[in-house]
Design a protein around this motif. Sequence first.
Motif, PDB file in Angstrom:
ATOM      1  N   LYS A   1      84.619  28.195  39.922  1.00 35.61           N
ATOM      2  CA  LYS A   1      83.584  29.382  39.706  1.00 35.61           C
ATOM      3  C   LYS A   1      83.660  29.951  41.174  1.00 35.61           C
ATOM      4  O   LYS A   1      82.718  30.324  41.641  1.00 35.61           O
ATOM      5  CB  LYS A   1      82.499  28.954  39.330  1.00 35.61           C
ATOM      6  CG  LYS A   1      82.368  28.195  38.038  1.00 35.61           C
ATOM      7  CD  LYS A   1      82.157  29.033  36.905  1.00 35.61           C
ATOM      8  CE  LYS A   1      82.038  28.355  35.506  1.00 35.61           C
ATOM      9  NZ  LYS A   1      80.788  27.093  35.672  1.00 35.61           N
TER      10      LYS A   1
ATOM     11  N   TRP B   1      84.434  32.798  42.588  1.00 39.13           N
ATOM     12  CA  TRP B   1      83.536  34.293  42.560  1.00 39.13           C
ATOM     13  C   TRP B   1      82.287  34.123  42.793  1.00 39.13           C
ATOM     14  O   TRP B   1      81.775  35.078  43.377  1.00 39.13           O
ATOM     15  CB  TRP B   1      84.143  34.723  41.269  1.00 39.13           C
ATOM     16  CG  TRP B   1      83.815  34.255  40.001  1.00 39.13           C
ATOM     17  CD1 TRP B   1      84.506  33.485  39.232  1.00 39.13           C
ATOM     18  CD2 TRP B   1      82.639  34.462  39.362  1.00 39.13           C
ATOM     19  NE1 TRP B   1      83.982  32.891  38.277  1.00 39.13           N
ATOM     20  CE2 TRP B   1      82.561  33.763  38.295  1.00 39.13           C
ATOM     21  CE3 TRP B   1      81.436  35.214  39.448  1.00 39.13           C
ATOM     22  CZ2 TRP B   1      81.786  33.630  37.253  1.00 39.13           C
ATOM     23  CZ3 TRP B   1      80.491  35.165  38.665  1.00 39.13           C
ATOM     24  CH2 TRP B   1      80.431  34.303  37.596  1.00 39.13           C
ATOM     25  N   LYS B   2      81.783  33.099  41.914  1.00 39.46           N
ATOM     26  CA  LYS B   2      80.110  33.128  41.859  1.00 39.46           C
ATOM     27  C   LYS B   2      79.567  32.739  43.311  1.00 39.46           C
ATOM     28  O   LYS B   2      78.714  33.314  43.759  1.00 39.46           O
ATOM     29  CB  LYS B   2      79.698  31.924  41.029  1.00 39.46           C
ATOM     30  CG  LYS B   2      78.519  32.154  40.074  1.00 39.46           C
ATOM     31  CD  LYS B   2      78.649  31.293  38.735  1.00 39.46           C
ATOM     32  CE  LYS B   2      78.231  29.778  39.306  1.00 39.46           C
ATOM     33  NZ  LYS B   2      77.868  29.051  38.295  1.00 39.46           N
ATOM     34  N   TYR B   3      80.243  31.765  43.938  1.00 33.34           N
ATOM     35  CA  TYR B   3      79.780  31.410  45.357  1.00 33.34           C
ATOM     36  C   TYR B   3      79.997  32.283  46.420  1.00 33.34           C
ATOM     37  O   TYR B   3      79.202  32.467  47.274  1.00 33.34           O
ATOM     38  CB  TYR B   3      80.101  29.959  45.409  1.00 33.34           C
ATOM     39  CG  TYR B   3      79.733  28.923  44.509  1.00 33.34           C
ATOM     40  CD1 TYR B   3      78.419  28.660  44.361  1.00 33.34           C
ATOM     41  CD2 TYR B   3      80.694  28.255  43.386  1.00 33.34           C
ATOM     42  CE1 TYR B   3      78.012  27.815  43.438  1.00 33.34           C
ATOM     43  CE2 TYR B   3      80.135  27.591  42.611  1.00 33.34           C
ATOM     44  CZ  TYR B   3      78.742  27.162  42.604  1.00 33.34           C
ATOM     45  OH  TYR B   3      78.273  26.479  41.440  1.00 33.34           O
TER      46      TYR B   3
ATOM     47  N   ARG C   1      77.538  35.305  46.577  1.00 31.43           N
ATOM     48  CA  ARG C   1      76.283  34.627  47.051  1.00 31.43           C
ATOM     49  C   ARG C   1      76.418  34.247  48.425  1.00 31.43           C
ATOM     50  O   ARG C   1      75.526  33.585  48.974  1.00 31.43           O
ATOM     51  CB  ARG C   1      75.721  33.750  45.982  1.00 31.43           C
ATOM     52  CG  ARG C   1      75.405  34.133  44.617  1.00 31.43           C
ATOM     53  CD  ARG C   1      74.763  32.800  43.778  1.00 31.43           C
ATOM     54  NE  ARG C   1      74.594  33.252  42.468  1.00 31.43           N
ATOM     55  CZ  ARG C   1      74.372  32.455  41.564  1.00 31.43           C
ATOM     56  NH1 ARG C   1      74.360  31.240  41.801  1.00 31.43           N
ATOM     57  NH2 ARG C   1      74.208  32.965  40.354  1.00 31.43           N
TER      58      ARG C   1
ATOM     59  N   ILE D   1      78.035  31.699  49.759  1.00 30.16           N
ATOM     60  CA  ILE D   1      77.740  30.273  50.270  1.00 30.16           C
ATOM     61  C   ILE D   1      78.933  29.653  50.363  1.00 30.16           C
ATOM     62  O   ILE D   1      80.106  29.897  49.731  1.00 30.16           O
ATOM     63  CB  ILE D   1      77.035  29.705  48.801  1.00 30.16           C
ATOM     64  CG1 ILE D   1      75.941  30.024  48.444  1.00 30.16           C
ATOM     65  CG2 ILE D   1      77.395  28.240  48.720  1.00 30.16           C
ATOM     66  CD1 ILE D   1      75.267  29.768  47.001  1.00 30.16           C
TER      67      ILE D   1
ATOM     68  N   ARG E   1      77.808  24.592  53.104  1.00 30.99           N
ATOM     69  CA  ARG E   1      76.657  24.630  52.493  1.00 30.99           C
ATOM     70  C   ARG E   1      76.553  24.161  51.120  1.00 30.99           C
ATOM     71  O   ARG E   1      75.633  23.179  50.754  1.00 30.99           O
ATOM     72  CB  ARG E   1      76.294  26.218  52.562  1.00 30.99           C
ATOM     73  CG  ARG E   1      75.092  26.683  51.389  1.00 30.99           C
ATOM     74  CD  ARG E   1      73.801  26.796  52.503  1.00 30.99           C
ATOM     75  NE  ARG E   1      72.575  26.884  51.349  1.00 30.99           N
ATOM     76  CZ  ARG E   1      72.332  28.191  50.688  1.00 30.99           C
ATOM     77  NH1 ARG E   1      73.154  29.139  51.190  1.00 30.99           N
ATOM     78  NH2 ARG E   1      71.413  28.266  50.123  1.00 30.99           N
ATOM     79  N   TYR E   2      77.666  24.267  50.415  1.00 31.90           N
ATOM     80  CA  TYR E   2      77.823  23.858  49.010  1.00 31.90           C
ATOM     81  C   TYR E   2      77.893  22.345  49.102  1.00 31.90           C
ATOM     82  O   TYR E   2      77.085  21.655  48.416  1.00 31.90           O
ATOM     83  CB  TYR E   2      78.919  24.413  48.276  1.00 31.90           C
ATOM     84  CG  TYR E   2      79.340  24.177  46.878  1.00 31.90           C
ATOM     85  CD1 TYR E   2      78.776  24.708  45.850  1.00 31.90           C
ATOM     86  CD2 TYR E   2      80.056  22.959  46.654  1.00 31.90           C
ATOM     87  CE1 TYR E   2      78.713  24.398  44.795  1.00 31.90           C
ATOM     88  CE2 TYR E   2      80.074  22.584  45.267  1.00 31.90           C
ATOM     89  CZ  TYR E   2      79.392  23.209  44.287  1.00 31.90           C
ATOM     90  OH  TYR E   2      79.606  22.931  42.963  1.00 31.90           O
TER      91      TYR E   2
ATOM     92  N   THR F   1      74.435  20.862  49.613  1.00 33.09           N
ATOM     93  CA  THR F   1      73.704  20.684  48.413  1.00 33.09           C
ATOM     94  C   THR F   1      73.772  19.647  47.495  1.00 33.09           C
ATOM     95  O   THR F   1      72.985  18.950  46.855  1.00 33.09           O
ATOM     96  CB  THR F   1      73.639  22.257  47.956  1.00 33.09           C
ATOM     97  OG1 THR F   1      73.306  23.146  49.079  1.00 33.09           O
ATOM     98  CG2 THR F   1      72.418  22.326  46.985  1.00 33.09           C
ATOM     99  N   VAL F   2      75.382  19.619  47.330  1.00 36.22           N
ATOM    100  CA  VAL F   2      75.871  18.671  46.390  1.00 36.22           C
ATOM    101  C   VAL F   2      75.474  17.226  46.823  1.00 36.22           C
ATOM    102  O   VAL F   2      75.029  16.489  45.903  1.00 36.22           O
ATOM    103  CB  VAL F   2      77.313  18.667  45.888  1.00 36.22           C
ATOM    104  CG1 VAL F   2      77.801  17.475  45.442  1.00 36.22           C
ATOM    105  CG2 VAL F   2      77.613  19.884  45.312  1.00 36.22           C
TER     106      VAL F   2
END
Lengths: 243, 243
Positions: free
Chosen positions: A200, A202-204, A207, A209, A213-214, A217-218
Motif C-alpha cells: 500500500k 501510495w497510502k504512506y 501521508r 511517512i 518512521r514506518y 512505529t511497527v
Amino acid sequence: MSAAGFRQFSEEVNAWQPSLLREVFQQHQHQIRVKKEAVAVERLELIFRTALDISNRQGFRAMSVRDLSEATGISMGALYSYIDSKESLLDMILSYGACAAGWAMRVPDSVGSARERLRWILRAHLYLSEVMLPWFFFSYMETRHFSRQFRRQAIGSELWTEHLVADCLRDGNERGEFNVEDPELTAALIKPLLQDWYLKRWKYRQRDIDVERYTSTVLDFVEAYVVRGAVSDASQQHPKEKP
Amino acid sequence: MSAAGFRQFSEEVNAWQPSLLREVFQQHQHQIRVKKEAVAVERLELIFRTALDISNRQGFRAMSVRDLSEATGISMGALYSYIDSKESLLDMILSYGACAAGWAMRVPDSVGSARERLRWILRAHLYLSEVMLPWFFFSYMETRHFSRQFRRQAIGSELWTEHLVADCLRDGNERGEFNVEDPELTAALIKPLLQDWYLKRWKYRQRDIDVERYTSTVLDFVEAYVVRGAVSDASQQHPKEKP
DNA sequence: TAAAACCGAGCGAGCGCTCGCTCCCGGAGC
DNA sequence: GCTCCGGGAGCGAGCGCTCGCTCGGTTTTA
C-alpha cells in the motif's frame, strides 16, 4: 549487512546490484542466446525493470511481449535472445529478487538479546522491501498465477521469514524478555505489517511517512504486544536473566 | 447487525443473500437481457460464484469467457444474455459485494465505550470477510487492474474503513481509554491485520485457526498497543473516567 | 569480414463477442 | 382435451483481433 540507517543499507544493496545481475545471467546462460556478459547484464537490468513496471500496473499475464518490446525499445527478435519464453522471464525475475533477499537477510549472529534480534529482522525486511519495492510487490501479487513449482518456492520463502520471527519470539520467551502465548500465530500477524509497506505504498507516500518512521512505529506496535507481562520487560538493561 | 458469535453473524448474512442478488439484478437490468427475475437471480449467483472462483486462481483478465461458460455449464450465447460485456460482469460482481459490505458494516450507535466500539468494528470486518472470502480476495487483488472509476471506488472504501477505526481511536484518546500517538497511522497498521485473514487463508487453515481465534488474537494485539500507558487501561471495569 | 546482435513481418492459437438458429413452455382457438 | 404458436431462453460455430513466438535478412562490433 548492517541495518543501522536506511541510507547506508540502501547504498550497500545498490553496490551489490551488478554482481547480482551477473549471477542471474550465469545461472540462466542456457536460455540466453546473447554471449557477452557486459551487454547482457545491461540489457537484462532494463528488461527486468521495465517488465516489473508494466506487470505491477497490468499484471504479468496481461503484459504482452510487444508491450515490453516497445517500452524497452528492444525489438521482438532481440528480446527473444535474452529470454527464451515469457515464462523464463518470470523465472529470471524471481531468481533475481531471491538472490538479493537471500544476500540481504543473512542475520548476523553477533546480535545479542532477542529484542535486538527481532528489531534487526524486521528492520532488514522493511529496508530491503523499500529498496526493491517493485520486485516485492510483483512477487506478492503474481504468486497465485505461478506454476506449481514457483508457487511452492514463494510459499516456502513466506514461511521461512515467519519461522525466523517465531524462533526469535520463542527465544525471547525463554530469556524472559517476551511473553508471547503463541509464537507461530504472532509471527503470522507480524508478517502483514511488514508487507503492507510495499503493498500500500501510495497510502504512506500520500501521508509523507518514510520507511524509518514506518519501521519505528511497527517496532513499537509489535513490542507493546510481545513484552506485555514479560518477566523482564526492560531487557536492554538486563540482556540475560537466565544463564 | 450484531457481531456476537460468528455462527449467528454468518446466518444473518446468508439470509440476506437472495435479496442482495435481486437488488443487483434490478440495478443492472438495462444490461441483462433475461427478463424473469427468478431465473436471472439463480443464474447470476452461479455466474458470480464461478467467476470469483476462477478469477481468484488465474486473475480476472486471464479468465476467458469460454472458461466461465464451461465451468458454469452455460453456453457462450446464454452467458451473454446475463452480461453485456466482460467488464459489466466485473461491475456487477463489485456492486454485489459493496451492497453486502454496506449492509453488514452499519455500526450500531448503541455501543458504549471506545474499546467496545473498536472491538465491534474489527470483529464485524473479520466476520464479514470470512463469509464473503472470495469476494474480498477478488476485490483486493484485482483493484489495480480496474478502470479509473472502479479503482477510485475501491480506494475510497479502503480509506473509509480506516477512518472509522481512526475516529474510534481518537475518541478513545479523549476518553482516556487509549493512548495512541498517531491515530491515522495506527489505523493504517490495523488494516493489514484484518486483510491478512482473507489474503493468506491457506496459512491459517493449515494451522487450524478459525475466525474467532484469529479475531481474539488480533484484538489482544491491537489493544496491547492502544491502551499502553492510557489514563485508564482497565476501561471495562471503569468505562468512563472522564465525564 | 566473420561473428554477434538486432530487426519486424508473419504464423497458428486463443481471445471477447455475435448471430442465426433451436428448444421449451404456457395459453388461445377449436 | 388437443393443436398450434409466440416469445423467452439457450446454443455454439465463426468473426476480427491480439497473443506468444519464429526466422530470414540486415546492421553493428571487434
